[in-house]
Design a protein around this motif. Structure first.
Motif, PDB file in Angstrom:
ATOM      1  N   TRP A  23       5.130   2.181  -4.194  1.00  0.00           N
ATOM      2  CA  TRP A  23       6.160   2.842  -4.995  1.00  0.00           C
ATOM      3  C   TRP A  23       7.020   3.695  -4.076  1.00  0.00           C
ATOM      4  O   TRP A  23       6.489   4.406  -3.220  1.00  0.00           O
ATOM      5  N   GLU A  24       8.314   3.653  -4.281  1.00  0.00           N
ATOM      6  CA  GLU A  24       9.215   4.573  -3.610  1.00  0.00           C
ATOM      7  C   GLU A  24       9.532   5.674  -4.617  1.00  0.00           C
ATOM      8  O   GLU A  24      10.340   5.496  -5.524  1.00  0.00           O
ATOM      9  N   ILE A  25       8.862   6.792  -4.476  1.00  0.00           N
ATOM     10  CA  ILE A  25       8.986   7.895  -5.437  1.00  0.00           C
ATOM     11  C   ILE A  25      10.364   8.546  -5.334  1.00  0.00           C
ATOM     12  O   ILE A  25      10.981   8.878  -6.340  1.00  0.00           O
ATOM     13  N   SER A  26      10.830   8.741  -4.116  1.00  0.00           N
ATOM     14  CA  SER A  26      12.163   9.297  -3.868  1.00  0.00           C
ATOM     15  C   SER A  26      12.662   8.712  -2.552  1.00  0.00           C
ATOM     16  O   SER A  26      11.990   7.900  -1.927  1.00  0.00           O
ATOM     17  N   GLU A  27      13.833   9.141  -2.116  1.00  0.00           N
ATOM     18  CA  GLU A  27      14.362   8.651  -0.843  1.00  0.00           C
ATOM     19  C   GLU A  27      13.516   9.081   0.345  1.00  0.00           C
ATOM     20  O   GLU A  27      13.565   8.463   1.396  1.00  0.00           O
ATOM     21  N   THR A  28      12.731  10.127   0.167  1.00  0.00           N
ATOM     22  CA  THR A  28      11.951  10.663   1.292  1.00  0.00           C
ATOM     23  C   THR A  28      10.445  10.525   1.122  1.00  0.00           C
ATOM     24  O   THR A  28       9.698  10.901   2.014  1.00  0.00           O
ATOM     25  N   PHE A  29       9.972   9.969   0.009  1.00  0.00           N
ATOM     26  CA  PHE A  29       8.530   9.909  -0.239  1.00  0.00           C
ATOM     27  C   PHE A  29       8.132   8.573  -0.848  1.00  0.00           C
ATOM     28  O   PHE A  29       8.746   8.109  -1.809  1.00  0.00           O
ATOM     29  N   GLY A  30       7.102   7.948  -0.278  1.00  0.00           N
ATOM     30  CA  GLY A  30       6.579   6.698  -0.802  1.00  0.00           C
ATOM     31  C   GLY A  30       5.065   6.751  -0.919  1.00  0.00           C
ATOM     32  O   GLY A  30       4.396   7.547  -0.249  1.00  0.00           O
ATOM     33  N   LEU A  31       4.510   5.914  -1.766  1.00  0.00           N
ATOM     34  CA  LEU A  31       3.069   5.861  -1.999  1.00  0.00           C
ATOM     35  C   LEU A  31       2.629   4.403  -2.023  1.00  0.00           C
ATOM     36  O   LEU A  31       3.297   3.557  -2.631  1.00  0.00           O
ATOM     37  N   ARG A  32       1.508   4.109  -1.342  1.00  0.00           N
ATOM     38  CA  ARG A  32       0.962   2.748  -1.340  1.00  0.00           C
ATOM     39  C   ARG A  32      -0.541   2.829  -1.594  1.00  0.00           C
ATOM     40  O   ARG A  32      -1.258   3.568  -0.942  1.00  0.00           O
ATOM     41  N   LEU A  33      -0.998   2.045  -2.582  1.00  0.00           N
ATOM     42  CA  LEU A  33      -2.425   1.946  -2.894  1.00  0.00           C
ATOM     43  C   LEU A  33      -2.878   0.526  -2.614  1.00  0.00           C
ATOM     44  O   LEU A  33      -2.141  -0.438  -2.850  1.00  0.00           O
ATOM     45  N   SER A  34      -4.099   0.391  -2.116  1.00  0.00           N
ATOM     46  CA  SER A  34      -4.641  -0.949  -1.861  1.00  0.00           C
ATOM     47  C   SER A  34      -6.093  -1.006  -2.314  1.00  0.00           C
ATOM     48  O   SER A  34      -6.804  -0.006  -2.328  1.00  0.00           O
ATOM     49  N   THR A  35      -6.507  -2.197  -2.684  1.00  0.00           N
ATOM     50  CA  THR A  35      -7.896  -2.455  -3.032  1.00  0.00           C
ATOM     51  C   THR A  35      -8.209  -3.873  -2.612  1.00  0.00           C
ATOM     52  O   THR A  35      -7.309  -4.704  -2.477  1.00  0.00           O
ATOM     53  N   GLY A  36      -9.466  -4.141  -2.365  1.00  0.00           N
ATOM     54  CA  GLY A  36      -9.825  -5.485  -1.937  1.00  0.00           C
ATOM     55  C   GLY A  36     -11.314  -5.637  -1.724  1.00  0.00           C
ATOM     56  O   GLY A  36     -12.113  -4.793  -2.141  1.00  0.00           O
ATOM     57  N   ALA A  37     -11.664  -6.712  -1.068  1.00  0.00           N
ATOM     58  CA  ALA A  37     -13.059  -7.016  -0.789  1.00  0.00           C
ATOM     59  C   ALA A  37     -13.166  -7.657   0.584  1.00  0.00           C
ATOM     60  O   ALA A  37     -12.225  -8.304   1.056  1.00  0.00           O
ATOM     61  N   ALA A  38     -14.318  -7.479   1.220  1.00  0.00           N
ATOM     62  CA  ALA A  38     -14.569  -8.049   2.547  1.00  0.00           C
ATOM     63  C   ALA A  38     -16.007  -8.525   2.630  1.00  0.00           C
ATOM     64  O   ALA A  38     -16.882  -8.045   1.905  1.00  0.00           O
ATOM     65  N   ALA A  39     -16.233  -9.453   3.518  1.00  0.00           N
ATOM     66  CA  ALA A  39     -17.583  -9.954   3.794  1.00  0.00           C
ATOM     67  C   ALA A  39     -17.703 -10.160   5.295  1.00  0.00           C
ATOM     68  O   ALA A  39     -16.735 -10.521   5.967  1.00  0.00           O
ATOM     69  N   LEU A  40     -18.887  -9.902   5.825  1.00  0.00           N
ATOM     70  CA  LEU A  40     -19.143 -10.156   7.238  1.00  0.00           C
ATOM     71  C   LEU A  40     -19.341 -11.652   7.454  1.00  0.00           C
ATOM     72  O   LEU A  40     -19.915 -12.348   6.618  1.00  0.00           O
ATOM     73  N   VAL A  41     -18.854 -12.141   8.567  1.00  0.00           N
ATOM     74  CA  VAL A  41     -18.987 -13.557   8.908  1.00  0.00           C
ATOM     75  C   VAL A  41     -20.177 -13.705   9.850  1.00  0.00           C
ATOM     76  O   VAL A  41     -20.294 -12.940  10.801  1.00  0.00           O
ATOM     77  N   PRO A  42     -21.102 -14.589   9.655  1.00  0.00           N
ATOM     78  CA  PRO A  42     -21.146 -15.653   8.663  1.00  0.00           C
ATOM     79  C   PRO A  42     -21.962 -15.280   7.429  1.00  0.00           C
ATOM     80  O   PRO A  42     -22.220 -16.134   6.593  1.00  0.00           O
ATOM     81  N   ASP A  43     -22.363 -14.014   7.272  1.00  0.00           N
ATOM     82  CA  ASP A  43     -23.199 -13.592   6.138  1.00  0.00           C
ATOM     83  C   ASP A  43     -22.323 -13.229   4.943  1.00  0.00           C
ATOM     84  O   ASP A  43     -21.950 -12.086   4.766  1.00  0.00           O
TER      85      ASP A  43
END
Length: 104
Positions: A23-43
């Protein structure tokens, strides 16, 4: 989606997928959220949740925090020149890492 290997005191290889919303909240401030998943290789039997938040200021400064399923990693980034990015990261909230990125 991607692959990576970052671990203090050892080595690992992982594969991950993330979803990111910005999101670009204003010309001088932005916010980014992330979520996800990971697994070790090869387990692939154990899946780790991931999350992150990044705030940006004036398109040249950022403060971020990430969780990789086991540990937190916090840091700051600064873009002093269009071709140079400097980042300082506390890996596992304990070990300092410095990143220098040069763009052509």
């Amino acid at each position: 989606m991607g692959t990576g290997s970052v671990q203090t005191g050892g080595s690992d290889q992982s594969i991950y997928a993330q979803f990111i919303k910005s999101w670009e909240i204003s010309e001088t401030f932005g916010l980014r959220l992330s979520t996800g998943a990971a697994a070790l290789v090869p387990d692939f039997d154990e899946i780790y949740g991931q999350a992150g938040i990044t705030t940006s200021f004036y398109e040249r400064y950022a403060v971020f925090a990430n969780y990789d399923g086991k540990s937190f990693h916090e840091g700051i980034s600064w873009i002093p020149l269009n071709w140079l990015t400097l980042s300082f990261l506390m890996v596992e909230t304990e070990f300092l890492a410095i990143s220098i990125v040069l763009k052509r």
